[in-house]
Design an enzyme around this catalytic site. Structure first.
Site, PDB file in Angstrom:
ATOM      1  N   CYS A 169       0.843  -1.201   0.000  1.00 25.90           N
ATOM      2  CA  CYS A 169       0.000   0.000   0.000  1.00 25.90           C
ATOM      3  C   CYS A 169       0.882   1.257   0.000  1.00 25.90           C
ATOM      4  O   CYS A 169       1.950   1.287   0.627  1.00 25.90           O
ATOM      5  CB  CYS A 169      -0.849   0.026   1.262  1.00 25.90           C
ATOM      6  SG  CYS A 169      -1.956  -1.376   1.407  1.00 25.90           S
ATOM      7  N   CYS A 209       2.226  -8.089   7.835  1.00 28.94           N
ATOM      8  CA  CYS A 209       0.981  -7.359   8.059  1.00 28.94           C
ATOM      9  C   CYS A 209      -0.078  -8.179   8.794  1.00 28.94           C
ATOM     10  O   CYS A 209      -1.181  -7.710   9.002  1.00 28.94           O
ATOM     11  CB  CYS A 209       0.402  -6.886   6.736  1.00 28.94           C
ATOM     12  SG  CYS A 209      -0.045  -8.232   5.636  1.00 28.94           S
TER      13      CYS A 209
HETATM   14 FE1  SF4 Z   1      -2.204  -1.162   3.719  1.00 35.70          FE
HETATM   15 FE2  SF4 Z   1      -1.745  -2.237   6.119  1.00 35.70          FE
HETATM   16 FE3  SF4 Z   1      -0.683   0.139   5.454  1.00 35.70          FE
HETATM   17 FE4  SF4 Z   1      -3.320  -0.103   5.911  1.00 35.70          FE
HETATM   18  S1  SF4 Z   1      -1.613  -0.371   7.407  1.00 35.70           S
HETATM   19  S2  SF4 Z   1      -2.381   1.047   4.280  1.00 35.70           S
HETATM   20  S3  SF4 Z   1      -3.696  -2.149   4.996  1.00 35.70           S
HETATM   21  S4  SF4 Z   1      -0.224  -1.904   4.550  1.00 35.70           S
END
Ligand code: SF4
Length: 364
Positions: A319, A344
């Site tokens: 992301c 994650c």
């Molecule tokens: Fe993506 Fe996780 Fe970052 Fe949220 S915390 S933007 S889901 S990588």
């Protein structure tokens, strides 16, 4: 497999009538990765006991209940050892089904439910099979690992892809082995625009025919991330909302999932095996043993297109709020930079260990 009462569905899938003798069903189980048990009516108790006998004897393939069953019977069928229910549509059924105002059977998937002895046995059999496969495939070539996994978990396996910097190689190998295998993509709504266009381009170029986009639940998103900045306040909660829970829903139909992880990614991936059991599912890692040079060489030999952001110095791409450029091929240094996180939650080894200790097992 020559059984008068069995119907061949595919080379390693059979349909058996619920009234088949248990010893014949066990003989069939030795040759089949998938068994469908056909019930003659929803009152037919023989199918339940047949499933329990098969599981008690270590059968860990796919076991489906088919026939004129009622949705409300699913919890009891799952408790007996089935991992999927495929009820026949029949005249009058919708009215009968809608007559149930509530489920009178307890839901074995509810958080308070404890795994039954049958589930624990199925769990142990699944784990033992995964460990045997891991030993047999230690150090094997990606094509060998993938082919074996597609055979063993036929119809119950999907590939999970981020369509990131190195994803094209695993997707290409899958397309060559079986382009109809489901590919799961987590649409976190936080991807780079370049990733989304790269995904569309790769899918078309490789001829993948079953790409499934998994999105966060809209109500959960509105409740938990109303301002869209949850990633700033609580990254783990953001990943749970946008990755972990959508993936859990998307994996409902699968027992095994293919990943693109490699040992050279480092951290907890340094000792990655070809096949792992995570307490719930089997994870297949066909690229685990490749070196960065081998990945680069295969990209070149197969003429695979690069993710547009690799030219901008991104070695691992997720992301946009949680990805920064990083040095070195496959480096995950740019992921969650500045945070004490390397995964994650999808591949969190601590979570997997907890699930295994709790004896959790999901049979769909
Ligand atoms: Fe993506 Fe996780 Fe970052 Fe949220 S915390 S933007 S889901 S990588």
């Amino acid at each position: 497999m020559a059984l008068d009462s069995a119907r061949q569905l595919s080379p390693r899938a059979l349909e058996l009538p619920a009234d088949i003798a248990p010893e014949e069903a066990l003989a069939a189980a030795a040759y089949a990765d998938r068994l469908d048990i056909r019930f003659s009516s929803f009152k037919d108790g023989r199918g339940f006991s047949l499933a329990a006998i098969l599981r008690a004897n270590g059968y860990d393939g796919s076991l489906r209940a088919v026939g004129p069953l009622l949705p409300d019977q699913k919890p009891a069928l799952v408790r007996s050892g089935f991992d999927a229910v495929d009820a026949d549509p029949r005249p009058g059924a919708p009215r009968a089904i809608s007559g149930f105002a509530h489920a009178y059977q307890p839901d074995p998937g509810a958080p308070h439910a404890r795994p039954t002895a049958l589930h624990r046995r199925a769990l142990a059999a699944r784990k033992a099979r995964a460990e045997a496969l891991a030993d047999a495939l230690d150090g094997a070539a990606p094509e060998t690992i993938l082919a074996r996994a597609l055979k063993v978990y036929c119809g119950r396996i999907a590939l999970l892809s981020s369509f990131g910097a190195e994803a094209a190689l695993g997707l290409k190998l899958l397309a060559e082995a079986d382009p109809a295998t489901p590919v799961l993509f987590l649409e976190t709504r936080r991807h780079f625009a370049q990733t989304l266009s790269y995904k569309d381009r790769l899918v078309a170029a490789l001829g993948l025919t079953d790409v499934r986009v998994l999105e966060p639940d809209a109500q959960e998103e509105a409740r938990e991330d109303a301002d869209g900045k949850l990633y700033e306040r609580d990254g783990e909660a953001c990943c749970a909302l946008r990755k972990v829970r959508p993936l859990a829903r998307g994996l409902d139909d699968f027992d095994a999932v293919i990943t693109g992880r490699k040992r050279y990614h480092g951290g907890s991936r340094g000792a990655l095996k070809a096949v792992e059991f995570d307490g719930e599912r089997v994870k297949i890692n066909p690229l685990a043993f490749l070196s960065p040079d081998a990945v680069a060489a295969r990209f070149k030999a197969l003429d695979l297109p690069a993710h547009p952001l690799t030219q901008a110095g991104y070695a691992s791409i997720g992301c946009w709020p949680c990805t920064a450029p990083a040095e070195g091929p496959g480096s995950r240094e740019g992921r969650w930079a500045g945070e004490d996180r390397e995964e994650c939650g999808i591949f969190d080894p601590a979570k997997a260990a907890r699930a295994e200790r709790a004896g959790a097992v999901r049979l769909i």
